[in-house]
Enzyme design. Structure first.
Site, PDB file in Angstrom:
ATOM      1  N   ILE A  13      54.366 -74.668  33.236  1.00  0.00           N
ATOM      2  CA  ILE A  13      54.337 -76.127  33.417  1.00  0.00           C
ATOM      3  C   ILE A  13      53.406 -76.487  34.580  1.00  0.00           C
ATOM      4  CG2 ILE A  13      55.744 -78.200  33.779  1.00  0.00           C
ATOM      5  CD1 ILE A  13      58.126 -76.501  32.625  1.00  0.00           C
ATOM      6  N   ASP A  32      51.785 -69.474  44.672  1.00  0.00           N
ATOM      7  CA  ASP A  32      52.585 -68.759  43.666  1.00  0.00           C
ATOM      8  C   ASP A  32      52.682 -67.310  44.119  1.00  0.00           C
ATOM      9  OD1 ASP A  32      52.938 -69.609  40.316  1.00  0.00           O
ATOM     10  OD2 ASP A  32      53.532 -67.637  41.061  1.00  0.00           O
ATOM     11  N   SER A  37      53.812 -65.026  36.466  1.00  0.00           N
ATOM     12  CA  SER A  37      52.662 -65.781  35.968  1.00  0.00           C
ATOM     13  C   SER A  37      51.408 -64.987  36.304  1.00  0.00           C
ATOM     14  CB  SER A  37      52.599 -67.162  36.626  1.00  0.00           C
ATOM     15  OG  SER A  37      52.464 -67.029  38.021  1.00  0.00           O
ATOM     16  N   LYS A  86      63.803 -68.531  36.068  1.00  0.00           N
ATOM     17  CA  LYS A  86      64.268 -69.469  35.044  1.00  0.00           C
ATOM     18  C   LYS A  86      64.904 -68.852  33.798  1.00  0.00           C
ATOM     19  CE  LYS A  86      60.459 -69.612  32.087  1.00  0.00           C
ATOM     20  NZ  LYS A  86      60.065 -70.224  30.874  1.00  0.00           N
ATOM     21  N   ASN A 101      66.510 -67.172  45.616  1.00  0.00           N
ATOM     22  CA  ASN A 101      65.129 -67.589  45.357  1.00  0.00           C
ATOM     23  C   ASN A 101      65.039 -69.105  45.126  1.00  0.00           C
ATOM     24  OD1 ASN A 101      62.246 -66.706  44.497  1.00  0.00           O
ATOM     25  ND2 ASN A 101      62.949 -68.102  42.918  1.00  0.00           N
ATOM     26  N   SER A 126      66.309 -79.813  35.186  1.00  0.00           N
ATOM     27  CA  SER A 126      66.464 -79.389  33.794  1.00  0.00           C
ATOM     28  C   SER A 126      67.658 -80.079  33.161  1.00  0.00           C
ATOM     29  CB  SER A 126      66.674 -77.881  33.793  1.00  0.00           C
ATOM     30  OG  SER A 126      67.203 -77.455  32.573  1.00  0.00           O
ATOM     31  N   TYR A 151      71.607 -69.906  36.797  1.00  0.00           N
ATOM     32  CA  TYR A 151      70.342 -70.658  36.759  1.00  0.00           C
ATOM     33  C   TYR A 151      70.633 -72.160  36.709  1.00  0.00           C
ATOM     34  CZ  TYR A 151      66.608 -73.220  34.497  1.00  0.00           C
ATOM     35  OH  TYR A 151      65.698 -74.191  34.182  1.00  0.00           O
ATOM     36  N   LYS A 155      69.925 -75.457  39.590  1.00  0.00           N
ATOM     37  CA  LYS A 155      69.258 -76.750  39.385  1.00  0.00           C
ATOM     38  C   LYS A 155      70.170 -77.884  39.852  1.00  0.00           C
ATOM     39  CE  LYS A 155      65.369 -75.321  37.741  1.00  0.00           C
ATOM     40  NZ  LYS A 155      64.149 -75.458  38.525  1.00  0.00           N
ATOM     41  N   ASN A 201      62.433 -67.497  25.492  1.00  0.00           N
ATOM     42  CA  ASN A 201      62.402 -68.826  24.878  1.00  0.00           C
ATOM     43  C   ASN A 201      61.950 -68.756  23.419  1.00  0.00           C
ATOM     44  OD1 ASN A 201      61.483 -69.557  28.053  1.00  0.00           O
ATOM     45  ND2 ASN A 201      63.200 -70.646  27.161  1.00  0.00           N
ATOM     46  N   ARG A 233      67.996 -78.840  20.065  1.00  0.00           N
ATOM     47  CA  ARG A 233      67.358 -79.128  21.353  1.00  0.00           C
ATOM     48  C   ARG A 233      66.332 -80.245  21.159  1.00  0.00           C
ATOM     49  NH1 ARG A 233      70.815 -76.112  22.375  1.00  0.00           N
ATOM     50  NH2 ARG A 233      70.811 -74.188  23.596  1.00  0.00           N
ATOM     51  N   ARG A 297      74.034 -66.770  21.237  1.00  0.00           N
ATOM     52  CA  ARG A 297      73.614 -66.187  22.516  1.00  0.00           C
ATOM     53  C   ARG A 297      74.561 -66.683  23.605  1.00  0.00           C
ATOM     54  NH1 ARG A 297      67.556 -67.473  24.589  1.00  0.00           N
ATOM     55  NH2 ARG A 297      68.402 -69.572  24.714  1.00  0.00           N
TER      56      ARG A 297
HETATM   57  C1  UD1 Z   1      67.232 -72.982  28.531  1.00  0.00           C
HETATM   58  C2  UD1 Z   1      67.777 -74.070  29.439  1.00  0.00           C
HETATM   59  C3  UD1 Z   1      66.654 -74.801  30.108  1.00  0.00           C
HETATM   60  C4  UD1 Z   1      65.749 -73.838  30.814  1.00  0.00           C
HETATM   61  C5  UD1 Z   1      65.216 -72.835  29.823  1.00  0.00           C
HETATM   62  C6  UD1 Z   1      64.382 -71.845  30.612  1.00  0.00           C
HETATM   63  C7  UD1 Z   1      69.842 -75.066  28.683  1.00  0.00           C
HETATM   64  C8  UD1 Z   1      70.467 -76.138  27.840  1.00  0.00           C
HETATM   65  N1  UD1 Z   1      68.516 -75.032  28.662  1.00  0.00           N
HETATM   66  O1  UD1 Z   1      66.621 -73.601  27.444  1.00  0.00           O
HETATM   67  O2  UD1 Z   1      67.183 -75.667  31.060  1.00  0.00           O
HETATM   68  O3  UD1 Z   1      64.703 -74.515  31.436  1.00  0.00           O
HETATM   69  O4  UD1 Z   1      66.301 -72.172  29.211  1.00  0.00           O
HETATM   70  O5  UD1 Z   1      64.199 -70.651  29.971  1.00  0.00           O
HETATM   71  O6  UD1 Z   1      70.477 -74.291  29.355  1.00  0.00           O
HETATM   72  N2  UD1 Z   1      66.700 -69.236  20.242  1.00  0.00           N
HETATM   73  C9  UD1 Z   1      66.816 -68.382  19.161  1.00  0.00           C
HETATM   74  N3  UD1 Z   1      66.153 -67.189  19.211  1.00  0.00           N
HETATM   75  C10 UD1 Z   1      65.375 -66.804  20.261  1.00  0.00           C
HETATM   76  C11 UD1 Z   1      65.258 -67.698  21.375  1.00  0.00           C
HETATM   77  C12 UD1 Z   1      65.938 -68.903  21.336  1.00  0.00           C
HETATM   78  O7  UD1 Z   1      67.512 -68.671  18.180  1.00  0.00           O
HETATM   79  O8  UD1 Z   1      64.816 -65.702  20.248  1.00  0.00           O
HETATM   80  C13 UD1 Z   1      67.383 -70.525  20.218  1.00  0.00           C
HETATM   81  C14 UD1 Z   1      68.378 -70.698  21.341  1.00  0.00           C
HETATM   82  O9  UD1 Z   1      69.639 -70.186  20.980  1.00  0.00           O
HETATM   83  C15 UD1 Z   1      68.365 -72.230  21.510  1.00  0.00           C
HETATM   84  C16 UD1 Z   1      66.945 -72.622  21.136  1.00  0.00           C
HETATM   85  O10 UD1 Z   1      66.421 -71.533  20.386  1.00  0.00           O
HETATM   86  O11 UD1 Z   1      69.246 -72.825  20.591  1.00  0.00           O
HETATM   87  C17 UD1 Z   1      66.053 -72.859  22.357  1.00  0.00           C
HETATM   88  O12 UD1 Z   1      66.161 -71.741  23.211  1.00  0.00           O
HETATM   89  P1  UD1 Z   1      65.218 -71.557  24.497  1.00  0.00           P
HETATM   90  O13 UD1 Z   1      63.793 -71.755  24.113  1.00  0.00           O
HETATM   91  O14 UD1 Z   1      65.588 -70.256  25.128  1.00  0.00           O
HETATM   92  O15 UD1 Z   1      65.591 -72.776  25.420  1.00  0.00           O
HETATM   93  P2  UD1 Z   1      67.032 -73.266  25.974  1.00  0.00           P
HETATM   94  O16 UD1 Z   1      68.020 -72.187  25.914  1.00  0.00           O
HETATM   95  O17 UD1 Z   1      67.343 -74.546  25.303  1.00  0.00           O
END
Ligand code: UD1
Length: 344
Positions: A13, A32, A37, A86, A101, A126, A151, A155, A201, A233, A297
């Protein structure tokens, strides 16, 4: 020219925000520690804007390193604090690292600001601070629910530290932006998300699967209360998020932040399921994605999306890109990364 310090500015970001700030006429200094990164982002920012931001390798949680940085620049006009650990899952394994941290870096910055090192602060918060809300969409006034991870707690505590510090220090003003789920990359594909190792993510996991680095995407749970059973989301383009930071700085500069400390949700206001993301990705890439449904998860919430009225009316901010556009930029970035790697 106003000098803005971006902590964590080589990150996902931070690097996109550096581009928007430079385009808006600011001088950007990036600090940084490069633990999550790459220094290559500086070159990416340079290629896009024609300007190379100053870069200092230092750790924001180490007080003396921050003191030297503030001394070198004689303080900053404003600071945008991105630097943080994060990964939700990792934070459960390493709570002390996360608290140390993420909180000591903020405290160090505030202490230096108190001594005259800068007056305006924009903080990366967040939607995690809401936990699983009782009703949706969430507004900035929705009550906090217990954080599901250390985490998330960092925040929440960081926002408390900011509010309480600003309450008694009129020289400091702050805005916390509560990000929902930023995705995508710059349209030039010069900067983007660069997870080290296996991505946590969703979007980088999808693009790495599509490009053949990962065998298949695991979808965490299809027994949630949603149309297709997968979690919901609020995904939006990282460049839109970057622009929200510029608007937040302007608000602080124009003294429209009368409260001293304010928070804004930044998202689209629309919830999308994991399977809908997969389908949208397949459409923009023209590929079939290999995936399987597995168990939920740990630490995940079921659904969250934003009420963005406040950001729309007070910051004058609105998302400009569609989900498909954001996914396409993420895909173009991933493909370019692989080309560069195979050339090396
Ligand atoms: C989470 C945090 C967010 C943080 C971010 C940083 C919450 C609500 N959100 O985002 O504040 O900034 O992490 O990393 O706590 N998924 C899969 N398979 C995967 C990966 C993800 O199914 O391999 C699904 C997850 O279960 C979720 C969605 O995809 O439902 C988004 O996941 P992700 O991208 O990790 O973001 P958050 O968990 O929403």
């Amino acid at each position: 020219m106003k000098t803005v310090l971006l902590t964590g500015g080589t990150g996902y970001i931070g690097s996109h925000t550096a581009v928007e700030l430079i385009n808006a006429g600011y001088k950007v200094v990036i600090v940084d520690n490069l633990t999550n990164s790459s220094i290559d982002s500086i070159e990416g920012i340079h290629k896009i804007t024609g300007v190379r931001p100053d870069f200092v390798k230092a750790d924001c949680s180490v007080c003396c390193e921050m003191e030297s940085l503030f001394k070198k620049y004689n303080g900053f006009h404003s600071i945008i604090h991105f630097a943080a650990l994060k990964a939700v899952g990792e934070s459960v394994e390493k709570p002390l690292e996360y608290y140390h941290n993420n909180l000591s870096s903020l405290i160090n910055l505030l202490q230096l600001m108190k001594k005259g090192g800068g007056g305006d602060l924009v903080f990366s918060s967040s939607c995690t601070v809401y936990g699983q809300p009782d009703s949706l969409p969430v507004t900035e006034k929705s009550p906090y629910k217990p954080a599901t991870s250390p985490y998330g707690n960092t925040k929440k505590i960081a926002e408390d530290i900011l509010r309480e510090t600003i309450n008694v220090n009129s020289s400091i003003k702050g805005i916390a932006l509560r990000y929902f789920n930023p995705i995508g990359a710059h349209s030039s594909a010069e900067i983007g998300e660069l997870p080290l190792g296996k991505p946590d993510n969703l979007i980088p996991f999808i693009t790495q699967t599509a490009v053949g680095i990962r065998e298949k995407l695991q979808i965490f749970g299809n027994d949630y209360d949603s149309a297709d059973g997968t979690a919901i989301r609020d995904y939006f383009h990282v460049v839109d998020l970057a622009k929200a930071h510029v608007l937040a700085l302007k608000r602080l500069e124009e003294n429209r932040n009368k409260a001293g400390f304010e928070v804004f949700n930044v998202g689209t206001g629309k919830g999308v399921t994991v399977l809908e993301i997969v389908k949208a990705f397949e459409k923009v890439s023209g590929l079939k994605l290999n995936y399987e449904i597995v168990g939920r998860r740990a630490g995940d919430i079921e659904k969250v999306w934003a009420d963005t009225t406040l950001a729309n009316t007070e910051l004058g901010w609105k998302t400009q890109s569609t989900l498909e556009e954001a996914l396409l930029t993420a895909w173009n970035w991933e493909k370019k990364l692989r080309e560069v790697k195979s050339e090396k």
